[in-house]
Design a protein around this motif. Structure first.
Motif, PDB file in Angstrom:
ATOM      1  N   THR A 151       0.853  -1.217  -0.089  1.00 17.18           N
ATOM      2  CA  THR A 151      -0.064   0.029   0.037  1.00 17.18           C
ATOM      3  C   THR A 151       1.028   1.319   0.193  1.00 17.18           C
ATOM      4  N   ARG A 152       1.856   1.298   0.925  1.00 19.04           N
ATOM      5  CA  ARG A 152       2.877   2.181   0.934  1.00 19.04           C
ATOM      6  C   ARG A 152       3.651   2.594  -0.260  1.00 19.04           C
ATOM      7  N   SER A 153       4.127   1.380  -0.891  1.00 17.21           N
ATOM      8  CA  SER A 153       4.773   1.336  -2.133  1.00 17.21           C
ATOM      9  C   SER A 153       4.031   1.881  -3.240  1.00 17.21           C
ATOM     10  N   ILE A 154       2.788   1.714  -3.292  1.00 15.30           N
ATOM     11  CA  ILE A 154       1.955   2.162  -4.279  1.00 15.30           C
ATOM     12  C   ILE A 154       1.834   3.565  -4.409  1.00 15.30           C
ATOM     13  N   ALA A 155       1.774   4.229  -3.066  1.00 11.79           N
ATOM     14  CA  ALA A 155       1.491   5.709  -2.908  1.00 11.79           C
ATOM     15  C   ALA A 155       2.782   6.266  -3.432  1.00 11.79           C
ATOM     16  N   VAL A 156       4.002   5.764  -2.727  1.00 16.97           N
ATOM     17  CA  VAL A 156       5.165   6.189  -3.361  1.00 16.97           C
ATOM     18  C   VAL A 156       5.819   6.121  -4.518  1.00 16.97           C
ATOM     19  N   GLY A 176      18.066  12.574 -18.568  1.00 18.12           N
ATOM     20  CA  GLY A 176      18.086  11.542 -18.467  1.00 18.12           C
ATOM     21  C   GLY A 176      17.976  10.669 -17.169  1.00 18.12           C
ATOM     22  N   ILE A 177      18.283  11.359 -16.079  1.00 13.00           N
ATOM     23  CA  ILE A 177      18.033  10.938 -14.584  1.00 13.00           C
ATOM     24  C   ILE A 177      16.511  10.768 -14.463  1.00 13.00           C
ATOM     25  N   ALA A 178      15.835  12.072 -14.788  1.00 14.91           N
ATOM     26  CA  ALA A 178      14.439  11.795 -14.559  1.00 14.91           C
ATOM     27  C   ALA A 178      13.780  10.664 -15.454  1.00 14.91           C
ATOM     28  N   GLY A 179      14.388  10.386 -16.654  1.00 11.05           N
ATOM     29  CA  GLY A 179      13.757   9.293 -17.366  1.00 11.05           C
ATOM     30  C   GLY A 179      14.097   7.800 -16.632  1.00 11.05           C
ATOM     31  N   VAL A 180      15.126   7.820 -15.854  1.00 10.27           N
ATOM     32  CA  VAL A 180      15.452   6.498 -15.127  1.00 10.27           C
ATOM     33  C   VAL A 180      14.634   6.355 -14.155  1.00 10.27           C
ATOM     34  N   VAL A 181      14.477   7.601 -13.255  1.00 12.35           N
ATOM     35  CA  VAL A 181      13.457   7.584 -12.229  1.00 12.35           C
ATOM     36  C   VAL A 181      11.995   7.106 -12.696  1.00 12.35           C
ATOM     37  N   VAL A 182      11.533   7.733 -13.922  1.00 10.32           N
ATOM     38  CA  VAL A 182      10.143   7.435 -14.214  1.00 10.32           C
ATOM     39  C   VAL A 182      10.094   6.112 -14.531  1.00 10.32           C
ATOM     40  N   ALA A 183      11.189   5.383 -15.216  1.00 11.51           N
ATOM     41  CA  ALA A 183      11.202   3.717 -15.786  1.00 11.51           C
ATOM     42  C   ALA A 183      11.220   2.972 -14.229  1.00 11.51           C
ATOM     43  N   ALA A 184      11.908   3.410 -13.477  1.00  9.35           N
ATOM     44  CA  ALA A 184      12.281   2.565 -12.239  1.00  9.35           C
ATOM     45  C   ALA A 184      10.830   2.807 -11.259  1.00  9.35           C
ATOM     46  N   SER A 185      10.196   3.963 -11.147  1.00  8.19           N
ATOM     47  CA  SER A 185       8.942   4.102 -10.664  1.00  8.19           C
ATOM     48  C   SER A 185       7.774   3.462 -11.197  1.00  8.19           C
ATOM     49  N   TYR A 186       7.755   3.344 -12.624  1.00  4.32           N
ATOM     50  CA  TYR A 186       6.705   2.565 -13.473  1.00  4.32           C
ATOM     51  C   TYR A 186       6.736   1.301 -13.065  1.00  4.32           C
ATOM     52  N   VAL A 187       7.979   0.655 -13.104  1.00  2.00           N
ATOM     53  CA  VAL A 187       8.182  -0.963 -12.940  1.00  2.00           C
ATOM     54  C   VAL A 187       7.715  -1.067 -11.353  1.00  2.00           C
ATOM     55  N   GLY A 188       8.174  -0.229 -10.449  1.00  2.00           N
ATOM     56  CA  GLY A 188       8.051  -0.416  -9.070  1.00  2.00           C
ATOM     57  C   GLY A 188       6.293  -0.388  -8.858  1.00  2.00           C
ATOM     58  N   LEU A 189       5.685   0.483  -9.563  1.00  2.00           N
ATOM     59  CA  LEU A 189       4.264   0.491  -9.384  1.00  2.00           C
ATOM     60  C   LEU A 189       3.597  -0.574  -9.720  1.00  2.00           C
ATOM     61  N   VAL A 190       4.151  -1.200 -10.945  1.00  2.00           N
ATOM     62  CA  VAL A 190       3.227  -2.531 -11.397  1.00  2.00           C
ATOM     63  C   VAL A 190       3.593  -3.369 -10.517  1.00  2.00           C
ATOM     64  N   VAL A 191       5.043  -3.664 -10.171  1.00  2.00           N
ATOM     65  CA  VAL A 191       5.303  -4.863  -9.060  1.00  2.00           C
ATOM     66  C   VAL A 191       4.367  -4.512  -7.862  1.00  2.00           C
ATOM     67  N   SER A 192       4.195  -3.368  -7.438  1.00  2.00           N
ATOM     68  CA  SER A 192       3.326  -3.106  -6.092  1.00  2.00           C
ATOM     69  C   SER A 192       2.026  -3.290  -6.220  1.00  2.00           C
ATOM     70  N   LEU A 193       1.469  -3.217  -7.350  1.00  2.00           N
ATOM     71  CA  LEU A 193       0.283  -3.472  -7.639  1.00  2.00           C
ATOM     72  C   LEU A 193      -0.286  -4.885  -7.793  1.00  2.00           C
ATOM     73  N   SER A 194       0.663  -5.543  -8.429  1.00  2.00           N
ATOM     74  CA  SER A 194       0.422  -6.994  -8.636  1.00  2.00           C
ATOM     75  C   SER A 194       0.740  -7.635  -7.472  1.00  2.00           C
ATOM     76  N   LEU A 195       1.514  -7.363  -6.376  1.00  2.00           N
ATOM     77  CA  LEU A 195       1.550  -7.962  -5.157  1.00  2.00           C
ATOM     78  C   LEU A 195       0.435  -7.606  -4.160  1.00  2.00           C
ATOM     79  N   TYR A 196      -0.048  -6.468  -4.174  1.00  2.00           N
ATOM     80  CA  TYR A 196      -1.123  -6.020  -3.448  1.00  2.00           C
ATOM     81  C   TYR A 196      -2.345  -6.660  -3.884  1.00  2.00           C
ATOM     82  N   GLY A 197      -2.493  -6.902  -5.403  1.00  2.00           N
ATOM     83  CA  GLY A 197      -3.641  -7.723  -5.812  1.00  2.00           C
ATOM     84  C   GLY A 197      -3.719  -9.217  -5.227  1.00  2.00           C
ATOM     85  N   ALA A 198      -2.503  -9.660  -5.280  1.00  2.00           N
ATOM     86  CA  ALA A 198      -2.206 -11.148  -4.815  1.00  2.00           C
ATOM     87  C   ALA A 198      -2.723 -11.200  -3.095  1.00  2.00           C
TER      88      ALA A 198
END
Length: 328
Positions: free
Chosen positions: A194-199, A238-260
Motif C-alpha cells: 500500500t505504501r509502495s503504491i503511493a510512493v 536522463g536521470i528523470a527518465g531513469v526515475v520514471v522507468a524505475a517508479s513505473y516498474v515499481g508501481l506495476v510490481v506493487s500493484l501485482s503484489l497488492y492484488g495477490a
C-alpha cells in the motif's frame, strides 16, 4: 432502458448505449481500414517514382507534440502520370513521438531520389511508399473492443450485486483456506505494498513532470520551433527518465503484489458470507466488472475488498500491456 434475454436482465441507460455505439464505430472503422490496407498491399503493383518532397514535420498542436510525414512523389501507371502523397496504405495516418522514428519510415529518401512505390490497380491515384501497415493500425480496434466488452459485461445482470451480503463474525466459521502469499509476512506485505503504491505513484508523476519541463525548456519551449538535442543518462533529463522507468516498474510490481495479497483477504471474507452465498465475482466477469465500477459510496467490507482486488489487478495489467507496447 431495461430488457431481458431469457433469464438475463440487460440494463442499457443512454450513456451506456452511447459508449457502446462509439466503441462499435471504432472497431468497425479500424477493422475496415485494416482489411483495405491488406487488400491494397496484396494487389498493388510496384512502379518507379521520383521523390518531390520528403520531410519530417513537428506538430505542437497536440499534447506533448508529435512528428508527422510530408511526402510527394511523381509516378506513371499504365501511361498516366500521377502525384502521390501517401506513405502507407489506408486511411490511418500515423504520428511519431520521436523524429528518428518518423525519419526511419521514409527510409532516408530525399527530394530527387528515385524509389519504388506501390499502386493499387483499382485506385491508381493512391500509390504508397511502404508496402506494410503503419504502426498503431489496430490500436483503436483493440481499445474499442475492450470498451465494448466491459460495457456489455457491466450491462448484464443486477447493477448492485452483493450490496446486502452479510458477513458472519470473524472466527464463527473455521477457515477453509490457509493464508498464503508469503505466509507469516502476509500482513506486513499488505502495509508495504500500500505504501509502495503511493510512493511509486507520486515519484512517477513528479519525475515525469520534471522531465517534461526540462525537455520543453531544452527544445525551445512549447510554442517555439522544436530543436533537436541528445540526452545522456547522467544529465537531468536522463536521470528523470531513469526515475520514471524505475517508479513505473515499481508501481506495476506493487500493484501485482497488492492484488495477490488482497485476493487472499477476499477469500477469507468470502468464507464468512452467510447463506445463500452469492456467486464468486472472479468466476463471473459480468459481476466483477459491475462491482469494480460500482458507484455506491459506502460499500460493505466484502464488496470493498472485491473492488480493491479487481482494480489493482486491472491497473497492473493495463500498465504492463502499455509498457510492452512502448518497448516493442
Amino acid at each position: 432502458m431495461q430488457f431481458s434475454i431469457g433469464d438475463t436482465t440487460i440494463h442499457a441507460p443512454a450513456w451506456r448505449v452511447i459508449v457502446a455505439l462509439l466503441a462499435v464505430a471504432a472497431v468497425a472503422f479500424t477493422g475496415y481500414d485494416y482489411v483495405q490496407q491488406s487488400r491494397a498491399i496484396d494487389d498493388a503493383t510496384a512502379v518507379e517514382a521520383t521523390v518531390v518532397e520528403a520531410e519530417v514535420r513537428y506538430d505542437d498542436s497536440g499534447r506533448g507534440g508529435s512528428y508527422g510525414l510530408e511526402v510527394q512523389f511523381d509516378y506513371r501507371y499504365r501511361g498516366t502520370a500521377y502525384t502521390g502523397d501517401r506513405v502507407f496504405p489506408g486511411a490511418y495516418v500515423p504520428t511519431y513521438d520521436e523524429r528518428e522514428a518518423a525519419r526511419a519510415a521514409l527510409d532516408g529518401l530525399e527530394p530527387g531520389d528515385t524509389t519504388r512505390v506501390y499502386v493499387p490497380p483499382d485506385a491508381p491515384g493512391e500509390a504508397f511508399l511502404n508496402d506494410q501497415r503503419p504502426p498503431g493500425t489496430l490500436d483503436f480496434f483493440w481499445l474499442g473492443l475492450a470498451v465494448l466488452v466491459i460495457v456489455a459485461l457491466d450491462a448484464i445482470g443486477p447493477q448492485n450485486p452483493d450490496a446486502t451480503a452479510d458477513l458472519r463474525p470473524e472466527g464463527a466459521v473455521p477457515p477453509v483456506h490457509e493464508r498464503s502469499v508469503f505466509g507469516r509476512f502476509h500482513d506486513p506485505l499488505g502495509r508495504w505494498t500500500t505504501r509502495s503504491i503511493a510512493v511509486c505513484t507520486v515519484t512517477l508523476l513528479g519525475s515525469f513532470l520534471v522531465g517534461f519541463g526540462l525537455i520543453v525548456l531544452r527544445s525551445g519551449g512549447i510554442f517555439g520551433p522544436a530543436a533537436a538535442f541528445s540526452v545522456d543518462p547522467t544529465d537531468p533529463i536522463g536521470i528523470a527518465g531513469v526515475v520514471v522507468a524505475a517508479s513505473y516498474v515499481g508501481l506495476v510490481v506493487s500493484l501485482s503484489l497488492y492484488g495477490a495479497w488482497s485476493f487472499v483477504e477476499y477469500r477469507r471474507l468470502r468464507e464468512r458470507l452467510a447463506d445463500p452465498t452469492p456467486p464468486s465475482p472472479f468466476r463471473n466477469p459480468s459481476r466483477l466488472v459491475t462491482l469494480v465500477r460500482g458507484d455506491d459510496d459506502d460499500p460493505n467490507e466484502y464488496v470493498r475488498r472485491v473492488r480493491l482486488t479487481g482494480s489493482a489487478v486491472l491497473v497492473a495489467a493495463i500498465l504492463t500491456v502499455s509498457a510492452v507496447q512502448v518497448v516493442s
